[in-house]
Motif scaffolding. Sequence first.
Motif, PDB file in Angstrom:
ATOM      1  N   UNK A  64     -17.502  22.461 -17.556  1.00 52.27           N
ATOM      2  CA  UNK A  64     -16.519  23.543 -17.666  1.00 52.27           C
ATOM      3  C   UNK A  64     -15.472  23.484 -16.558  1.00 52.27           C
ATOM      4  N   UNK A  65     -15.839  22.967 -15.400  1.00 52.22           N
ATOM      5  CA  UNK A  65     -14.854  22.807 -14.324  1.00 52.22           C
ATOM      6  C   UNK A  65     -13.886  21.674 -14.645  1.00 52.22           C
ATOM      7  N   UNK A  66     -14.420  20.576 -15.151  1.00 53.48           N
ATOM      8  CA  UNK A  66     -13.591  19.404 -15.473  1.00 53.48           C
ATOM      9  C   UNK A  66     -12.757  19.643 -16.721  1.00 53.48           C
ATOM     10  N   UNK A  67     -13.339  20.348 -17.685  1.00 53.74           N
ATOM     11  CA  UNK A  67     -12.671  20.557 -18.977  1.00 53.74           C
ATOM     12  C   UNK A  67     -12.834  22.022 -19.396  1.00 53.74           C
ATOM     13  N   UNK A  68     -12.078  22.936 -18.771  1.00 51.11           N
ATOM     14  CA  UNK A  68     -12.260  24.371 -19.017  1.00 51.11           C
ATOM     15  C   UNK A  68     -11.639  24.863 -20.318  1.00 51.11           C
ATOM     16  N   UNK A  69     -12.006  24.233 -21.425  1.00 57.89           N
ATOM     17  CA  UNK A  69     -11.511  24.668 -22.729  1.00 57.89           C
ATOM     18  C   UNK A  69     -12.279  25.908 -23.176  1.00 57.89           C
ATOM     19  N   UNK A  70     -11.583  26.913 -23.686  1.00 57.26           N
ATOM     20  CA  UNK A  70     -12.258  28.163 -24.069  1.00 57.26           C
ATOM     21  C   UNK A  70     -13.478  27.963 -24.965  1.00 57.26           C
ATOM     22  N   UNK A  71     -13.368  27.082 -25.953  1.00 56.46           N
ATOM     23  CA  UNK A  71     -14.480  26.900 -26.886  1.00 56.46           C
ATOM     24  C   UNK A  71     -15.754  26.455 -26.187  1.00 56.46           C
ATOM     25  N   UNK A  72     -15.601  25.688 -25.113  1.00 49.81           N
ATOM     26  CA  UNK A  72     -16.778  25.177 -24.404  1.00 49.81           C
ATOM     27  C   UNK A  72     -17.529  26.283 -23.676  1.00 49.81           C
ATOM     28  N   UNK A  73     -16.861  27.402 -23.416  1.00 47.84           N
ATOM     29  CA  UNK A  73     -17.542  28.505 -22.739  1.00 47.84           C
ATOM     30  C   UNK A  73     -18.609  29.146 -23.628  1.00 47.84           C
ATOM     31  N   UNK A  83     -12.008  34.558 -27.777  1.00 49.78           N
ATOM     32  CA  UNK A  83     -10.611  35.011 -27.688  1.00 49.78           C
ATOM     33  C   UNK A  83      -9.710  34.074 -26.885  1.00 49.78           C
ATOM     34  N   UNK A  84     -10.289  33.048 -26.297  1.00 49.39           N
ATOM     35  CA  UNK A  84      -9.477  32.071 -25.572  1.00 49.39           C
ATOM     36  C   UNK A  84      -9.149  32.477 -24.151  1.00 49.39           C
ATOM     37  N   UNK A  85      -9.437  33.719 -23.796  1.00 48.98           N
ATOM     38  CA  UNK A  85      -9.190  34.215 -22.439  1.00 48.98           C
ATOM     39  C   UNK A  85      -9.995  35.484 -22.259  1.00 48.98           C
ATOM     40  N   UNK A  86      -9.769  36.168 -21.139  1.00 49.15           N
ATOM     41  CA  UNK A  86     -10.418  37.454 -20.901  1.00 49.15           C
ATOM     42  C   UNK A  86      -9.362  38.545 -20.832  1.00 49.15           C
ATOM     43  N   UNK A  87      -9.665  39.737 -21.343  1.00 46.66           N
ATOM     44  CA  UNK A  87      -8.710  40.839 -21.236  1.00 46.66           C
ATOM     45  C   UNK A  87      -8.406  41.153 -19.775  1.00 46.66           C
ATOM     46  N   UNK A  88      -7.226  41.669 -19.513  1.00 48.63           N
ATOM     47  CA  UNK A  88      -6.817  41.958 -18.135  1.00 48.63           C
ATOM     48  C   UNK A  88      -7.773  42.919 -17.435  1.00 48.63           C
ATOM     49  N   UNK A  89      -8.345  43.868 -18.186  1.00 47.02           N
ATOM     50  CA  UNK A  89      -9.215  44.873 -17.577  1.00 47.02           C
ATOM     51  C   UNK A  89     -10.487  44.267 -17.001  1.00 47.02           C
ATOM     52  N   UNK A  90     -10.867  43.064 -17.470  1.00 50.18           N
ATOM     53  CA  UNK A  90     -12.110  42.464 -16.984  1.00 50.18           C
ATOM     54  C   UNK A  90     -12.021  42.049 -15.515  1.00 50.18           C
ATOM     55  N   UNK A  91     -10.788  42.060 -14.950  1.00 49.95           N
ATOM     56  CA  UNK A  91     -10.667  41.781 -13.512  1.00 49.95           C
ATOM     57  C   UNK A  91     -11.576  42.702 -12.718  1.00 49.95           C
ATOM     58  N   UNK A 124     -23.146  35.585 -19.694  1.00 49.10           N
ATOM     59  CA  UNK A 124     -23.257  35.158 -21.082  1.00 49.10           C
ATOM     60  C   UNK A 124     -22.248  35.886 -21.955  1.00 49.10           C
ATOM     61  N   UNK A 125     -22.119  37.197 -21.728  1.00 46.61           N
ATOM     62  CA  UNK A 125     -21.143  37.990 -22.492  1.00 46.61           C
ATOM     63  C   UNK A 125     -19.715  37.552 -22.185  1.00 46.61           C
ATOM     64  N   UNK A 126     -19.445  37.266 -20.913  1.00 49.82           N
ATOM     65  CA  UNK A 126     -18.106  36.791 -20.544  1.00 49.82           C
ATOM     66  C   UNK A 126     -17.808  35.441 -21.188  1.00 49.82           C
ATOM     67  N   UNK A 127     -18.800  34.557 -21.208  1.00 49.91           N
ATOM     68  CA  UNK A 127     -18.609  33.261 -21.856  1.00 49.91           C
ATOM     69  C   UNK A 127     -18.313  33.407 -23.340  1.00 49.91           C
ATOM     70  N   UNK A 128     -19.009  34.345 -23.990  1.00 49.12           N
ATOM     71  CA  UNK A 128     -18.765  34.591 -25.418  1.00 49.12           C
ATOM     72  C   UNK A 128     -17.357  35.132 -25.642  1.00 49.12           C
ATOM     73  N   UNK A 129     -16.885  36.008 -24.746  1.00 50.95           N
ATOM     74  CA  UNK A 129     -15.523  36.538 -24.854  1.00 50.95           C
ATOM     75  C   UNK A 129     -14.478  35.434 -24.719  1.00 50.95           C
ATOM     76  N   UNK A 130     -14.678  34.563 -23.728  1.00 48.32           N
ATOM     77  CA  UNK A 130     -13.725  33.461 -23.524  1.00 48.32           C
ATOM     78  C   UNK A 130     -13.700  32.554 -24.744  1.00 48.32           C
TER      79      UNK A 130
END
Length: 198
Positions: A46-55, A165-173, A156-162
Amino acid sequence: MSIYKLKSSFQNLLRPMVGRLAAMGLTANQVTLVAAIVSIAIGGLLVVQPEPALFALVPVWMFLRMAFNAVDGMLAREHGQKSALGGYLNEIADVVSDAALYVPFALVAPFSLPWLMAIVFLATLTEFAGVLGAVHGNGRNYEGPMGKSDRALLFGALGALVAGFGTLPAWTWHIQPMACVLLAWTVVNRVRSGLAEG
Protein backbone atom coordinates in the motif's frame (compact mmCIF):
# COMPACT_ATOMS: atom_id res chain seq x y z
CA MET A 1 -15.91 -1.51 26.80
CA SER A 2 -13.72 -3.10 24.13
CA ILE A 3 -14.28 -5.48 21.23
CA TYR A 4 -11.71 -7.66 23.02
CA LYS A 5 -14.58 -8.79 25.29
CA LEU A 6 -15.96 -10.79 22.33
CA LYS A 7 -12.75 -12.79 22.02
CA SER A 8 -13.94 -15.83 23.95
CA SER A 9 -16.91 -16.33 21.61
CA PHE A 10 -14.62 -16.03 18.60
CA GLN A 11 -12.23 -18.59 20.11
CA ASN A 12 -15.06 -21.06 20.66
CA LEU A 13 -15.82 -20.96 16.93
CA LEU A 14 -12.17 -21.58 16.06
CA ARG A 15 -11.42 -24.28 18.66
CA PRO A 16 -12.24 -27.34 16.48
CA MET A 17 -10.02 -26.03 13.66
CA VAL A 18 -7.21 -25.23 16.10
CA GLY A 19 -7.29 -28.82 17.34
CA ARG A 20 -6.85 -30.08 13.79
CA LEU A 21 -4.00 -27.63 13.13
CA ALA A 22 -2.20 -28.76 16.28
CA ALA A 23 -2.56 -32.39 15.20
CA MET A 24 -0.96 -31.46 11.87
CA GLY A 25 2.08 -30.09 13.70
CA LEU A 26 1.46 -26.36 13.21
CA THR A 27 3.04 -24.26 15.95
CA ALA A 28 1.90 -21.03 17.59
CA ASN A 29 5.16 -19.29 16.65
CA GLN A 30 4.70 -20.20 12.99
CA VAL A 31 1.22 -18.66 13.00
CA THR A 32 2.55 -15.51 14.69
CA LEU A 33 5.34 -15.08 12.14
CA VAL A 34 3.09 -15.69 9.13
CA ALA A 35 0.60 -13.09 10.38
CA ALA A 36 3.39 -10.54 10.84
CA ILE A 37 4.89 -11.22 7.41
CA VAL A 38 1.52 -10.84 5.68
CA SER A 39 0.81 -7.59 7.59
CA ILE A 40 4.18 -6.13 6.59
CA ALA A 41 3.69 -7.25 2.98
CA ILE A 42 0.25 -5.61 2.75
CA GLY A 43 1.51 -2.42 4.37
CA GLY A 44 4.51 -2.33 2.04
CA LEU A 45 2.29 -2.87 -1.01
CA LEU A 46 0.00 0.00 0.00
CA VAL A 47 2.93 2.36 0.54
CA VAL A 48 4.50 1.51 -2.83
CA GLN A 49 1.19 1.37 -4.71
CA PRO A 50 -1.48 3.30 -2.75
CA GLU A 51 -4.34 2.58 -5.14
CA PRO A 52 -7.75 2.92 -3.45
CA ALA A 53 -8.92 -0.54 -4.53
CA LEU A 54 -5.98 -2.17 -2.78
CA PHE A 55 -7.11 -0.74 0.55
CA ALA A 56 -9.85 -3.39 0.46
CA LEU A 57 -7.09 -5.73 1.63
CA VAL A 58 -7.05 -3.97 5.00
CA PRO A 59 -10.52 -4.94 6.32
CA VAL A 60 -10.17 -8.46 4.94
CA TRP A 61 -6.75 -8.95 6.52
CA MET A 62 -7.72 -7.26 9.80
CA PHE A 63 -10.42 -9.89 10.26
CA LEU A 64 -8.15 -12.75 9.24
CA ARG A 65 -5.37 -11.40 11.45
CA MET A 66 -7.70 -11.48 14.45
CA ALA A 67 -8.29 -15.15 13.64
CA PHE A 68 -4.53 -15.76 13.36
CA ASN A 69 -3.99 -14.08 16.73
CA ALA A 70 -6.69 -16.19 18.33
CA VAL A 71 -5.26 -19.37 16.80
CA ASP A 72 -1.69 -18.73 17.96
CA GLY A 73 -2.92 -17.98 21.48
CA MET A 74 -5.02 -21.14 21.63
CA LEU A 75 -2.20 -23.28 20.27
CA ALA A 76 0.07 -21.87 22.98
CA ARG A 77 -2.33 -22.20 25.90
CA GLU A 78 -4.38 -25.26 25.02
CA HIS A 79 -1.84 -27.39 23.16
CA GLY A 80 1.28 -27.05 25.29
CA GLN A 81 3.12 -24.62 23.01
CA LYS A 82 3.54 -21.71 25.41
CA SER A 83 7.14 -20.44 25.47
CA ALA A 84 9.20 -17.41 26.38
CA LEU A 85 10.14 -16.94 22.72
CA GLY A 86 6.48 -17.07 21.77
CA GLY A 87 5.71 -14.31 24.25
CA TYR A 88 8.35 -12.05 22.71
CA LEU A 89 7.27 -12.88 19.15
CA ASN A 90 3.63 -12.25 19.92
CA GLU A 91 4.14 -8.79 21.41
CA ILE A 92 6.78 -7.60 18.93
CA ALA A 93 4.92 -8.95 15.90
CA ASP A 94 1.70 -7.22 16.96
CA VAL A 95 3.35 -3.81 17.31
CA VAL A 96 5.22 -4.14 14.00
CA SER A 97 2.13 -5.40 12.18
CA ASP A 98 0.00 -2.55 13.49
CA ALA A 99 2.54 0.04 12.36
CA ALA A 100 2.80 -1.55 8.91
CA LEU A 101 -0.98 -1.50 8.43
CA TYR A 102 -1.62 2.00 9.83
CA VAL A 103 1.12 4.03 8.12
CA PRO A 104 -0.21 3.64 4.53
CA PHE A 105 -3.25 5.71 5.53
CA ALA A 106 -0.92 8.73 5.73
CA LEU A 107 -1.05 8.66 1.92
CA VAL A 108 -4.84 9.08 1.91
CA ALA A 109 -6.28 12.58 2.33
CA PRO A 110 -7.25 14.00 4.77
CA PHE A 111 -4.95 11.85 6.90
CA SER A 112 -1.33 12.86 7.39
CA LEU A 113 1.96 11.23 8.39
CA PRO A 114 2.47 13.20 11.66
CA TRP A 115 -0.94 12.12 12.95
CA LEU A 116 -0.44 8.53 11.84
CA MET A 117 2.96 8.41 13.53
CA ALA A 118 1.31 9.71 16.72
CA ILE A 119 -1.27 6.94 16.46
CA VAL A 120 1.43 4.31 15.92
CA PHE A 121 3.39 5.64 18.90
CA LEU A 122 0.38 5.68 21.22
CA ALA A 123 -0.77 2.26 20.01
CA THR A 124 2.67 0.94 20.91
CA LEU A 125 2.37 2.51 24.35
CA THR A 126 -0.97 0.78 24.92
CA GLU A 127 0.64 -2.60 24.27
CA PHE A 128 3.65 -1.70 26.41
CA ALA A 129 1.34 -0.71 29.27
CA GLY A 130 -0.55 -3.97 28.85
CA VAL A 131 2.60 -6.08 28.93
CA LEU A 132 3.91 -4.37 32.07
CA GLY A 133 1.04 -5.87 34.02
CA ALA A 134 2.35 -9.34 33.18
CA VAL A 135 5.95 -8.34 33.96
CA HIS A 136 4.90 -7.32 37.46
CA GLY A 137 2.95 -10.51 37.98
CA ASN A 138 -0.50 -8.98 37.64
CA GLY A 139 -1.43 -10.50 34.27
CA ARG A 140 -1.57 -8.97 30.80
CA ASN A 141 -3.94 -5.99 30.68
CA TYR A 142 -6.38 -5.62 27.78
CA GLU A 143 -8.51 -2.67 28.90
CA GLY A 144 -9.97 -0.36 26.25
CA PRO A 145 -11.39 1.80 24.88
CA MET A 146 -8.87 1.50 22.03
CA GLY A 147 -7.24 -1.91 22.24
CA LYS A 148 -5.87 -3.92 19.35
CA SER A 149 -9.26 -5.30 18.29
CA ASP A 150 -10.84 -1.85 18.40
CA ARG A 151 -8.04 -0.44 16.25
CA ALA A 152 -8.50 -3.31 13.80
CA LEU A 153 -12.18 -2.39 13.47
CA LEU A 154 -11.38 1.30 12.98
CA PHE A 155 -8.69 0.84 10.33
CA GLY A 156 -10.64 -1.96 8.66
CA ALA A 157 -13.59 0.41 8.28
CA LEU A 158 -11.31 3.15 6.96
CA GLY A 159 -9.80 0.74 4.44
CA ALA A 160 -13.29 -0.22 3.25
CA LEU A 161 -14.19 3.47 2.84
CA VAL A 162 -11.07 4.16 0.78
CA ALA A 163 -11.68 1.12 -1.40
CA GLY A 164 -15.34 1.98 -1.89
CA PHE A 165 -15.09 5.73 -2.50
CA GLY A 166 -11.51 6.25 -3.65
CA THR A 167 -10.75 8.62 -0.76
CA LEU A 168 -11.92 9.58 2.71
CA PRO A 169 -14.49 12.27 3.50
CA ALA A 170 -13.02 15.51 4.85
CA TRP A 171 -14.68 14.99 8.24
CA THR A 172 -12.62 11.84 8.85
CA TRP A 173 -9.63 14.10 9.62
CA HIS A 174 -11.10 14.34 13.13
CA ILE A 175 -10.69 10.60 13.60
CA GLN A 176 -6.95 11.13 14.02
CA PRO A 177 -7.00 13.33 17.15
CA MET A 178 -9.96 11.35 18.51
CA ALA A 179 -7.99 8.11 18.11
CA CYS A 180 -5.03 9.67 19.91
CA VAL A 181 -7.23 10.69 22.84
CA LEU A 182 -8.76 7.21 23.06
CA LEU A 183 -5.32 5.60 22.87
CA ALA A 184 -4.00 7.81 25.66
CA TRP A 185 -7.09 6.91 27.69
CA THR A 186 -6.35 3.23 27.05
CA VAL A 187 -2.79 3.64 28.35
CA VAL A 188 -4.13 5.24 31.54
CA ASN A 189 -6.73 2.51 32.00
CA ARG A 190 -4.14 -0.24 31.59
CA VAL A 191 -1.74 1.39 34.04
CA ARG A 192 -4.56 1.88 36.55
CA SER A 193 -5.62 -1.73 36.17
CA GLY A 194 -2.09 -2.97 36.66
CA LEU A 195 -1.65 -0.88 39.80
CA ALA A 196 -5.01 -1.95 41.20
CA GLU A 197 -4.20 -5.62 40.71
CA GLY A 198 -0.79 -5.10 42.32
